[in-house]
Scaffold this active site. Structure first.
Site, PDB file in Angstrom:
ATOM      1  N   CYS A   2     -12.917  -6.538  -3.826  1.00 19.72           N
ATOM      2  CA  CYS A   2     -13.846  -5.959  -4.018  1.00 19.72           C
ATOM      3  C   CYS A   2     -14.116  -5.336  -2.620  1.00 19.72           C
ATOM      4  O   CYS A   2     -14.145  -6.183  -1.880  1.00 19.72           O
ATOM      5  CB  CYS A   2     -14.720  -6.027  -5.469  1.00 19.72           C
ATOM      6  SG  CYS A   2     -14.044  -6.719  -6.453  1.00 19.72           S
ATOM      7  N   ASN A  98     -17.574 -10.031  -3.642  1.00 23.41           N
ATOM      8  CA  ASN A  98     -16.187 -10.178  -3.155  1.00 23.41           C
ATOM      9  C   ASN A  98     -15.633 -11.302  -3.511  1.00 23.41           C
ATOM     10  O   ASN A  98     -15.625 -12.280  -2.782  1.00 23.41           O
ATOM     11  CB  ASN A  98     -16.237  -9.116  -2.432  1.00 23.41           C
ATOM     12  CG  ASN A  98     -14.346  -9.057  -2.178  1.00 23.41           C
ATOM     13  OD1 ASN A  98     -13.675  -9.310  -2.699  1.00 23.41           O
ATOM     14  ND2 ASN A  98     -13.770  -9.380  -0.764  1.00 23.41           N
ATOM     15  N   GLY A  99     -14.324 -11.691  -4.417  1.00 23.24           N
ATOM     16  CA  GLY A  99     -14.160 -13.219  -4.145  1.00 23.24           C
ATOM     17  C   GLY A  99     -13.429 -13.902  -5.914  1.00 23.24           C
ATOM     18  O   GLY A  99     -13.814 -13.174  -7.380  1.00 23.24           O
ATOM     19  N   GLU A 478      11.825  -1.564  -0.028  1.00 23.90           N
ATOM     20  CA  GLU A 478      10.311  -0.872   0.653  1.00 23.90           C
ATOM     21  C   GLU A 478      10.707   0.872  -0.515  1.00 23.90           C
ATOM     22  O   GLU A 478       9.221   1.091  -1.490  1.00 23.90           O
ATOM     23  CB  GLU A 478      10.363   0.094   1.695  1.00 23.90           C
ATOM     24  CG  GLU A 478       9.253   0.442   2.160  1.00 23.90           C
ATOM     25  CD  GLU A 478       7.764  -0.244   1.552  1.00 23.90           C
ATOM     26  OE1 GLU A 478       7.732  -1.436   1.095  1.00 23.90           O
ATOM     27  OE2 GLU A 478       6.800   0.508   2.324  1.00 23.90           O
ATOM     28  N   GLU A 485       5.179   2.121  -7.194  1.00 19.39           N
ATOM     29  CA  GLU A 485       3.076   1.521  -7.181  1.00 19.39           C
ATOM     30  C   GLU A 485       2.647   2.762  -7.309  1.00 19.39           C
ATOM     31  O   GLU A 485       1.720   2.740  -7.605  1.00 19.39           O
ATOM     32  CB  GLU A 485       3.274   0.886  -5.929  1.00 19.39           C
ATOM     33  CG  GLU A 485       2.860   0.974  -4.595  1.00 19.39           C
ATOM     34  CD  GLU A 485       2.433   0.598  -3.705  1.00 19.39           C
ATOM     35  OE1 GLU A 485       1.664  -0.256  -3.937  1.00 19.39           O
ATOM     36  OE2 GLU A 485       3.368   0.428  -2.525  1.00 19.39           O
ATOM     37  N   HIS A 501      27.659  -5.980  -9.817  1.00 20.48           N
ATOM     38  CA  HIS A 501      26.686  -7.888 -10.345  1.00 20.48           C
ATOM     39  C   HIS A 501      25.791  -7.383 -11.107  1.00 20.48           C
ATOM     40  O   HIS A 501      25.595  -8.584 -11.393  1.00 20.48           O
ATOM     41  CB  HIS A 501      26.574  -8.161  -9.277  1.00 20.48           C
ATOM     42  CG  HIS A 501      27.558  -8.850  -8.395  1.00 20.48           C
ATOM     43  ND1 HIS A 501      28.732  -9.441  -8.824  1.00 20.48           N
ATOM     44  CD2 HIS A 501      28.030  -8.520  -7.100  1.00 20.48           C
ATOM     45  CE1 HIS A 501      29.616  -9.794  -7.370  1.00 20.48           C
ATOM     46  NE2 HIS A 501      29.131  -8.757  -6.860  1.00 20.48           N
ATOM     47  N   LYS A 601      -6.158  -2.677  -2.314  1.00 17.06           N
ATOM     48  CA  LYS A 601      -5.418  -2.446  -1.262  1.00 17.06           C
ATOM     49  C   LYS A 601      -5.704  -4.108  -0.121  1.00 17.06           C
ATOM     50  O   LYS A 601      -4.115  -3.937   0.868  1.00 17.06           O
ATOM     51  CB  LYS A 601      -6.042  -1.062  -0.026  1.00 17.06           C
ATOM     52  CG  LYS A 601      -5.711  -1.372   1.649  1.00 17.06           C
ATOM     53  CD  LYS A 601      -4.728  -0.284   1.123  1.00 17.06           C
ATOM     54  CE  LYS A 601      -3.722  -0.409   2.899  1.00 17.06           C
ATOM     55  NZ  LYS A 601      -2.468  -0.037   2.403  1.00 17.06           N
TER      56      LYS A 601
HETATM   57  O1  M6R Z   1      -2.173  -6.747   3.893  1.00 19.96           O
HETATM   58  P1  M6R Z   1      -1.332  -6.914   3.387  1.00 19.96           P
HETATM   59  O2  M6R Z   1       0.197  -6.157   4.218  1.00 19.96           O
HETATM   60  O3  M6R Z   1      -0.927  -8.886   3.698  1.00 19.96           O
HETATM   61  O4  M6R Z   1      -1.142  -6.290   2.778  1.00 19.96           O
HETATM   62  C1  M6R Z   1       0.123  -7.347   0.992  1.00 19.96           C
HETATM   63  C2  M6R Z   1       0.507  -6.072   0.311  1.00 19.96           C
HETATM   64  O5  M6R Z   1      -0.862  -5.973  -0.871  1.00 19.96           O
HETATM   65  C3  M6R Z   1       1.086  -4.901  -0.038  1.00 19.96           C
HETATM   66  O6  M6R Z   1       1.556  -4.323   1.085  1.00 19.96           O
HETATM   67  C4  M6R Z   1       1.300  -4.170  -0.668  1.00 19.96           C
HETATM   68  O7  M6R Z   1       2.400  -4.728  -1.360  1.00 19.96           O
HETATM   69  C5  M6R Z   1       1.263  -2.589  -0.866  1.00 19.96           C
HETATM   70  N1  M6R Z   1       0.807  -1.870  -1.671  1.00 19.96           N
HETATM   71  C6  M6R Z   1       2.621  -1.855  -0.509  1.00 19.96           C
HETATM   72  O8  M6R Z   1       2.304  -0.803  -0.788  1.00 19.96           O
END
Ligand code: M6R
Length: 606
Positions: A2, A98-99, A478, A485, A501, A601
């Site tokens: 958050c 936040n947490g 990726e 997502e 497979h 994020k």
């Molecule tokens: O901040 P980080 O790089 O540690 O975050 C890791 C993942 O949460 C992040 O890469 C997530 O998978 C993204 N939404 C992918 O686009």
């Protein structure tokens, strides 16, 4: 997970709270709220949904306060609703969090037994109730806060208002970041430098366990034992301008276009362009390492997989890459002679941080490959290797991914040279190849129009398969992650060799199959897979280079031709088409590109 902000201001804080929450919306956007001190009384406004909904509420009922707190939420305990939105209130206390408070159920039972009545399903309300109960015992605000913090197990960053304390905002952090911002006769606390960016660039990062009281002029900071401490202030560059979208519709679109520059800055930081050599800071002796252990989540994990391909291929140094949430709980075999690399854009991902701590506790030297250099992961690692792509706001990681891959590729060249696997001339050649990457990436981004034309068709699909071999396999993962997502289409990335497979059973006329295959040593095999898929009616989107386009079997629905490049930088050059495909499919579907449902994020809770 958050975003929080607290302001002790000289003028109305409503607009500034909203401005800051918009900058923090990347951390979560299920609900939002603000509270302020109005004529000595606490008032709050909350709304389910994004900040826009809160703005509507404030338009009808403005918050005329000069001292206030704000929150944008990513739900953990309790569904997204107005009742569960922060700020939470109990008696004289209003706070944002936040947490996750792990012992909230036990504390809640205790407080309910004292006759306290809860109005939400959140863990956060427990903190407000507990703090209010400490105030009821006659404790001063700071002492009550300390007594409350001592009872909490879990992670928190807090901003707190107390009724009757007209010029006070208190804060605390453990496991979730919190900064103090120093303005001109005004003070701020917030989740990160972006939160306070429009108001001040002079900030101090609180340490684990710290708590703080700000008024108009000062910040009194205490460590977890209650001792008054100083925390170094610094001038940061996360200026307001850096997080604007410019002429782009979405941050993701802008960030895709930012990539050549981000990679150029990142590569430039780790090579000497005059001598064409690599320079990796941190005094790492690659000849003494028995292994590299990479820990990361999501896209950062996929960057780590690409790092493994590069480092093992070039330097012959074994690399294990593991999803941090698995690594931290499964008692992995660890050697103190290995180097741990935690990859994280935010530097705050809870599982990656825990995995890093695990490695350090086992005696490994550690490096943080991060974008946020002031983050917890950066501060806890022995060595920090920043990427230099600027703040990434879109939830779907793009420019951080390619910057991470740039750095790992440079690292692979450095390790290869240090271990005698390549000579000086080959190092020089590879560095020159790396320096070409930004230009070729820019050419690849120019494929935007071609990719946009495929999006309509792909947007109708229920499932999409991504296939690749060698370094194109992580890139297939990726591509699938990006698509699912932001467009909510089910997508899977597979090593093309695995096709027979299992996944080939999914192939039919309605399933787009994205095959990533530059004209490299894997090309013939990938071309065979392409034929197998087309023989079963699969609609192939073939992403390749000019030689690959010439040699590809006929029959692909679409061929996207990226620029020819050295295999070393092919993952960088081939990234834009898959990112753009996900982007335009999401736009086509009208999805919320920068803030996809259920995501945030920064995943600062496990
Ligand atoms: O901040 P980080 O790089 O540690 O975050 C890791 C993942 O949460 C992040 O890469 C997530 O998978 C993204 N939404 C992918 O686009």
């Amino acid at each position: 997970m958050c975003g929080i902000i607290g302001i002790v201001g000289n003028s109305s804080v409503q607009e500034r709270l909203i401005d800051s929450l918009k900058r923090l919306e990347y951390r979560g956007y299920d609900s939002a709220g603000v509270a302020g001190m109005v004529d000595g009384k606490l008032q709050r406004r909350r709304a389910k949904g994004k900040i826009r909904a809160l703005e509507d509420v404030l338009a009808d009922a403005p918050l005329n306060a000069t001292v206030g707190i704000g929150h944008t939420r990513w739900a953990t305990h309790g569904a997204p609703s107005e009742a569960n939105a922060h700020p939470h209130k109990s008696g004289r206390v209003s706070l944002v969090h936040n947490g996750i408070i792990e012992n909230f159920a036990e504390l809640k039972r205790e407080l309910e037994a004292q006759g306290r009545v809860f109005e939400s399903q959140t863990d956060t309300e427990v903190i407000a109730q507990l703090l209010d109960s400490e105030l009821d015992k006659g404790l001063e605000p700071l002492a009550a806060l300390k007594a409350t913090l001592d009872r909490l197990t879990g992670a928190y960053a807090l901003a707190v208002l107390i009724e009757g304390e007209d010029e006070l905002v208190m804060g605390a952090r453990r496991g979730s970041p919190l900064v103090v911002g120093y303005g001109e006769g005004e003070m701020f606390i917030g989740s990160d430098a972006l939160a306070v960016g429009p108001f001040t660039n002079k900030i101090a990062y609180l340490e684990e366990g710290d708590y703080v009281a700000i008024d108009h002029a000062t910040a009194r900071i205490f460590d977890e034992t209650g001792k008054a401490v100083e925390r170094k202030t610094q001038v940061v560059s996360a200026s307001a301008a850096l997080v604007e979208k410019g002429n782009y519709r979405h941050f993701m679109e802008k960030e895709i276009h930012d990539q050549p520059e981000g990679c150029q800055r990142t590569i430039a930081a780790y090579v000497d362009a005059l001598s064409d050599t690599t320079t990796i800071p941190g005094d790492i002796d690659f000849t003494k390492l028995d292994r590299i252990q990479i820990v990361a989540c999501g896209t950062a994990y996929i960057a780590g997989l690409l790092g493994k391909y590069m480092i093992e291929q070039l330097a012959g140094l074994p690399v294990d890459v593991e999803i941090a949430s698995e690594f931290r709980y499964r008692n992995p075999a660890i050697s103190a002679q290995s180097l741990a690399i935690a990859i994280s854009q935010s530097g705050e991902t809870a599982d990656t941080l825990a995995a890093l701590r695990h490695c350090k506790a086992a005696g490994m030297k550690s490096a943080a490959l991060v974008n946020a250099v002031q983050s917890t992961i950066a501060r806890e690692a022995d060595v920090v290797w920043p990427i230099h792509c600027g703040p990434e706001i879109g939830v779907a990681s793009t420019k951080a991914f390619t910057a991470q891959v740039s750095l790992l590729t440079t690292l692979a060249v450095a390790a290869a040279r240090a271990r005698g696997r390549i000579d000086a001339a080959e190092e020089n050649r590879l560095v020159r190849v790396l320096l070409e990457a930004p230009r070729l990436m820019a050419e690849s981004i120019n494929l935007e129009e071609a990719v946009r034309n495929i999006a309509l068709e792909v947007s109708k699909a229920r499932d999409v398969l991504y296939l690749g071999r060698g370094p194109m396999y992580p890139l297939a993962l990726e591509g699938a992650l990006k698509l699912k997502e932001i467009s909510y289409i089910h997508a899977e990335g597979y090593a093309a060799g695995e096709l027979k497979h299992g996944p080939i059973a999914l192939v039919d006329e309605a399933t787009p199959i994205v095959i990533l295959a530059p004209f490299d040593s894997y090309f013939e095999k990938s071309a065979s897979n392409m034929s197998e898929v087309m023989a079963r009616g699969g609609q192939v989107i073939f992403i390749t280079d000019p030689d690959g386009a010439r040699h590809a079997p006929a029959g692909a629905k679409v061929v996207v031709t990226a620029p020819k490049c050295d295999p070393l930088i092919a993952p960088l050059v081939m990234s834009a088409p898959i990112q753009l495909l996900a982007y335009y499919v999401a736009v086509q579907k009208g999805a919320d590109v920068d803030q996809p449902r259920n995501l945030a994020k920064s995943v600062t809770v496990e």
